[in-house]
Scaffold this motif. Structure first.
Motif, short mmCIF file in Angstrom:
data_model
loop_
_atom_site.label_atom_id
_atom_site.label_comp_id
_atom_site.label_asym_id
_atom_site.label_seq_id
_atom_site.Cartn_x
_atom_site.Cartn_y
_atom_site.Cartn_z
N ARG A 296 -7.54 13.48 -7.56
CA ARG A 296 -7.54 14.69 -6.73
C ARG A 296 -8.34 15.79 -7.39
O ARG A 296 -8.06 16.16 -8.51
CB ARG A 296 -6.10 15.18 -6.58
N ARG B 271 -7.07 14.32 3.53
CA ARG B 271 -6.48 15.60 3.19
C ARG B 271 -6.79 16.63 4.28
O ARG B 271 -7.84 16.59 4.90
CB ARG B 271 -7.04 16.11 1.86
N GLN C 260 2.51 11.10 -3.68
CA GLN C 260 1.75 12.17 -4.31
C GLN C 260 2.40 12.60 -5.62
O GLN C 260 3.58 12.33 -5.85
CB GLN C 260 1.75 13.40 -3.40
N THR C 261 1.63 13.33 -6.42
CA THR C 261 2.18 13.93 -7.64
C THR C 261 3.48 14.65 -7.29
O THR C 261 4.48 14.55 -8.02
CB THR C 261 1.17 14.95 -8.22
N ASP D 28 -1.69 15.94 3.89
CA ASP D 28 -2.49 14.85 4.45
C ASP D 28 -2.34 14.86 5.97
O ASP D 28 -1.32 15.28 6.50
CB ASP D 28 -1.97 13.49 3.96
N ASP E 118 0.89 -1.17 0.00
CA ASP E 118 0.00 0.00 0.00
C ASP E 118 0.92 1.21 0.00
O ASP E 118 1.60 1.49 0.97
CB ASP E 118 -0.88 -0.05 1.25
N THR E 119 0.97 1.90 -1.14
CA THR E 119 1.99 2.92 -1.36
C THR E 119 1.42 4.32 -1.19
O THR E 119 0.57 4.74 -1.97
CB THR E 119 2.56 2.78 -2.78
C1 WTA Z 1 -3.86 10.22 -1.36
C2 WTA Z 1 -1.30 9.77 -6.24
C3 WTA Z 1 -3.77 6.86 1.50
C4 WTA Z 1 -3.30 11.21 -0.37
C5 WTA Z 1 -0.04 8.90 -6.13
C6 WTA Z 1 -2.33 12.02 -1.21
C7 WTA Z 1 -3.21 7.99 -0.41
C8 WTA Z 1 -3.04 12.07 -2.53
C9 WTA Z 1 -2.40 6.91 -0.82
C10 WTA Z 1 -2.10 12.26 -3.68
C11 WTA Z 1 -2.33 5.75 0.01
C12 WTA Z 1 -2.27 8.50 -2.29
N1 WTA Z 1 -3.03 5.77 1.16
N2 WTA Z 1 -3.88 7.95 0.74
N3 WTA Z 1 -1.64 4.67 -0.31
N4 WTA Z 1 -1.84 7.26 -2.00
N5 WTA Z 1 -3.11 8.95 -1.35
O1 WTA Z 1 -1.18 13.51 -6.26
O2 WTA Z 1 -4.35 12.02 0.12
O3 WTA Z 1 -2.95 12.05 -7.34
O4 WTA Z 1 -2.08 13.30 -0.70
O5 WTA Z 1 -0.92 11.10 -6.23
O6 WTA Z 1 -3.73 10.82 -2.64
O7 WTA Z 1 -2.77 12.14 -4.90
P1 WTA Z 1 -1.98 12.26 -6.25
#
Ligand code: WTA
Length: 652
Positions: free
Chosen positions: A534, A523, A421-422, A508, A417-418
């Protein structure tokens, strides 16, 4: 931070099997600890060693991290490389005929592309871009369906040093326009249409529309990949077919010599204010993050794995774990054009079976929808090739995790479970599957070299068990470098003065359990996570308010079984509050309007009309009340500061 509370009490723990650990790239918890200790004692040396080991440099770096202009960090900045060379050319001596891409189209047609063929096609297209006047540092917008061509276009940009800005194909002409203008792009690469679930959705027409809007004089050329052959409008002086653009092009193209810090791409993402942010990534640091996490988190075995990340290249996950990571490793990967439910909810499982996929990476929202549509379907397929599963984009609820583990992974495959974020470019907090025991719903521990913390509003570290802001306290190679055109916003959004100006604020909230495991709670800003996408509430509100009928709008999220969060809009019209059939009709109109303004993913699931919105006497919309109303909760909170308490009944 008393308002950040978690309701999760999950105690199940799944240690890696001895078989998995025995073959893992990072094998056993002691190996994990050795890496984190090395990173803690010699932070720069740790990253420099990895950068020397995993990247083929044209000119090796001698400097590691430059913090003099913090938070504008620089890594390896006297080194030179080419990212496309690292993803393709360096594999050719040993792997020219190895399959790089297995592309499966919506209708099931499979195309295989070897590393040599990929090289030739990337070079030919890179030459086509050069022939169109694209040079180092120019921005190229890519608005494409999932296809080998999308990957080729991105790699071709990297090869010549052009900065790509991929815009997800589900975004509307308006959103596309906004991104083209902000990036001042020179060229757009698109397709006539994309195929998903048996239906064609046009892309070229959205480009045409975007380019009729102001500020797009920067665009001199539109290259169109012919996917469906459907009719398109053609602007002779501007449009060029992809196949014509490469027709006379040689299939070699010298990779441009790029500085480690030259931007590789921009990717727009939602923030808490109206306009999307152009997240800018570097060349070397970004590539290093992709490679290190492929190795450590995905336990990549270049010669035997078949890797499949289901993300669209329009999102960061598709950048790092489709276009760059697997290719940099020299792996074989699957790319899928379609949707998981077409022709039926067994599509993913059938593809895993057919292509002997070993590593499967998808989003909780997909998992939840597949459970709903056919929880027993995975059993009808041979999933014995799988050895590792991944989840990304939002917190995965423990029930979905257990189903993924038992039904897809047959209780054999670890789940990574990774969390990332962007902005972070690559995985930040995730289990190393041969070392760290997993717990359903937790992204577990930071990967070695990532120094995370949970802090209060003054930046003080919080004890385990207490919820707070998730931060990363040391700059790391794959961190964004700035926001395109907006360094001030970069500083303000991510390195707030309240936390000392040097700590990366992720946006987060999280808490750690007694084992130090991270649990992401959601968030802290006005960003919704709908099906792992997002979306800024402000963006949707601005879209609604731009409709001539709308006076005011407020957007909140409410929990949704499959999407994670659903979008609820509270709307005040300029005229009478509509009721019954009229309300339904205006709802539909407004939903479609938002679809046009932003894209279908941003359409509100529900619209409620009121004569007003609940506001304080100073005129501030009370969103927490709206959130409670959206969930259907009875309001027990103090509403004495409300200007207009009667409105709550109307909005129920
Ligand atoms: C959420 C996606 C919980 C989080 C890679 C983050 C997650 C936002 C997880 C980024 C996870 C992403 N567990 N929450 N494994 N992965 N998030 O920029 O709120 O599209 O800040 O990147 O997704 O979303 P983004």
């Amino acid at each position: 931070m008393s308002h950040i509370e978690s309701v999760l009490h999950e105690n199940r723990s799944f240690p890696p099997s001895s078989e998995f650990t025995a073959q893992a790239n990072v094998s056993g918890i002691a190996a994990y600890q050795a890496l984190t200790t090395k990173a803690a004692t010699d932070y720069e040396g740790y990253w420099a060693d990895l950068a020397r080991q995993h990247i083929s440099w044209e000119t090796p770096f001698t400097r590691i991290l430059d913090e003099t202009n913090a938070p504008f960090y620089r890594w390896f900045d006297d080194g030179y490389l080419n990212v496309s060379y690292n993803c393709i050319d360096r594999h050719l001596p040993a792997k020219a005929d190895k399959t790089a891409l297995i592309f499966e189209a919506d209708d099931g047609l499979v195309t295989r592309i070897s590393y040599q063929q990929l090289h030739d096609r990337v070079c030919a297209f890179a030459n086509a871009l050069i022939a169109q006047g694209v040079t180092k540092g120019d921005r190229v917008v890519i608005y494409m369906p999932m296809s080998a061509e999308a990957v080729i276009a991105m790699q071709a940009c990297a090869r010549i040093g052009a900065i790509h800005s991929v815009v997800f194909g589900g975004f509307s002409a308006k959103s596309l326009h906004e991104r083209i203008v902000d990036a001042q792009a020179k060229l757009v690469i698109t397709a006539d249409a994309g195929m998903r679930g048996g239906r064609a959705t046009s892309l070229k027409s959205a480009v045409d529309e975007a380019l009729t809007l102001g500020g797009t004089e920067c665009i001199s050329r539109v290259i169109v990949y012919q996917r469906t052959g459907q009719e398109v409008n053609w602007h002779e002086s501007r449009d060029l077919w992809w196949h014509d653009s490469v027709a006379d092009m040689p299939n070699t193209c010298e990779p441009a010599r790029m500085n480690a810090e030259d931007p590789l791409f921009i990717l727009y993402t939602s923030g808490s204010t109206g306009t999307p942010k152009g997240v800018q990534h570097s060349s070397a640091g970004y590539l290093l993050g992709a490679i290190v996490t492929m190795n450590m988190v995905f336990d990549a075995k270049a010669d035997t794995d078949v890797f499949w990340c289901t993300a669209d290249v329009g999102w960061i996950t598709g950048h790092t774990y489709v276009t760059y990571g697997p290719l940099a490793m020299g792996m074989t990967q699957v790319i899928f054009e379609g949707v998981p439910t077409y022709p039926d909810a067994g599509r993913f499982w059938k593809m895993i079976q057919d292509h002997r996929v070993t590593t499967f990476y998808t989003a909780p929202t997909a998992i939840r929808s597949l459970i709903k549509l056919g929880g027993e379907l995975p059993r009808q397929y041979d999933l014995s090739s799988l050895r590792l599963l991944g989840s990304v984009g939002e917190p995965i609820n423990p029930e979905a995790w257990m189903w993924y583990h038992q039904e897809v992974g047959q209780s054999r495959c670890p789940i990574v479970d990774t969390w990332w974020q962007t902005e972070t470019g690559s995985n930040m907090i995730a289990p190393l599957p041969g070392a760290v025991a997993t717990k359903p719903g937790s992204c577990t521990l930071p990967i070695p070299g990532i120094i995370a913390d949970v802090v209060d509003e003054h930046g003080a570290s919080l004890p385990f068990g207490q919820g707070g802001y998730l931060v990363i306290t040391r700059p790391f190679p794959s961190l964004l470098r700035t926001l395109w055109n907006n360094p001030e916003r970069y500083k303000k959004s991510y390195f707030p003065e309240e936390l000392g100006g040097k700590v990366y604020l992720a946006g987060d909230s999280a808490q750690r359990d007694t084992d130090g495991y991270y649990w992401i709670m959601g968030r802290i800003d006005d960003v919704l996570n709908v099906s792992g996408h997002r979306l800024g509430t402000m963006e949707i509100e601005s879209a609604l308010v731009s409709h001539p009928l709308v006076a005011e709008a407020a957007i909140v999220g409410k929990p949704h079984d499959i999407k994670g969060e659903a979008i609820v809009a509270f709307v005040v019209l300029k005229g009478e509050r509509p009721q019954g059939a009229a309300a339904k009709e205006i709802s539909d109109t407004l939903r479609n309007w938002v679809g046009q303004e932003i894209g279908a993913i941003a359409k509100p699931d529900e619209i409620r009309f009121g004569d007003n919105l609940p506001k304080t006497r100073s005129g501030k919309i009370m969103r927490r009340l709206l959130r409670a109303l959206a969930k259907g909760e009875t309001i027990t909170q103090d509403v004495s500061t409300l200007e207009n308490p009667a409105i709550l009944d109307q909005l129920k």
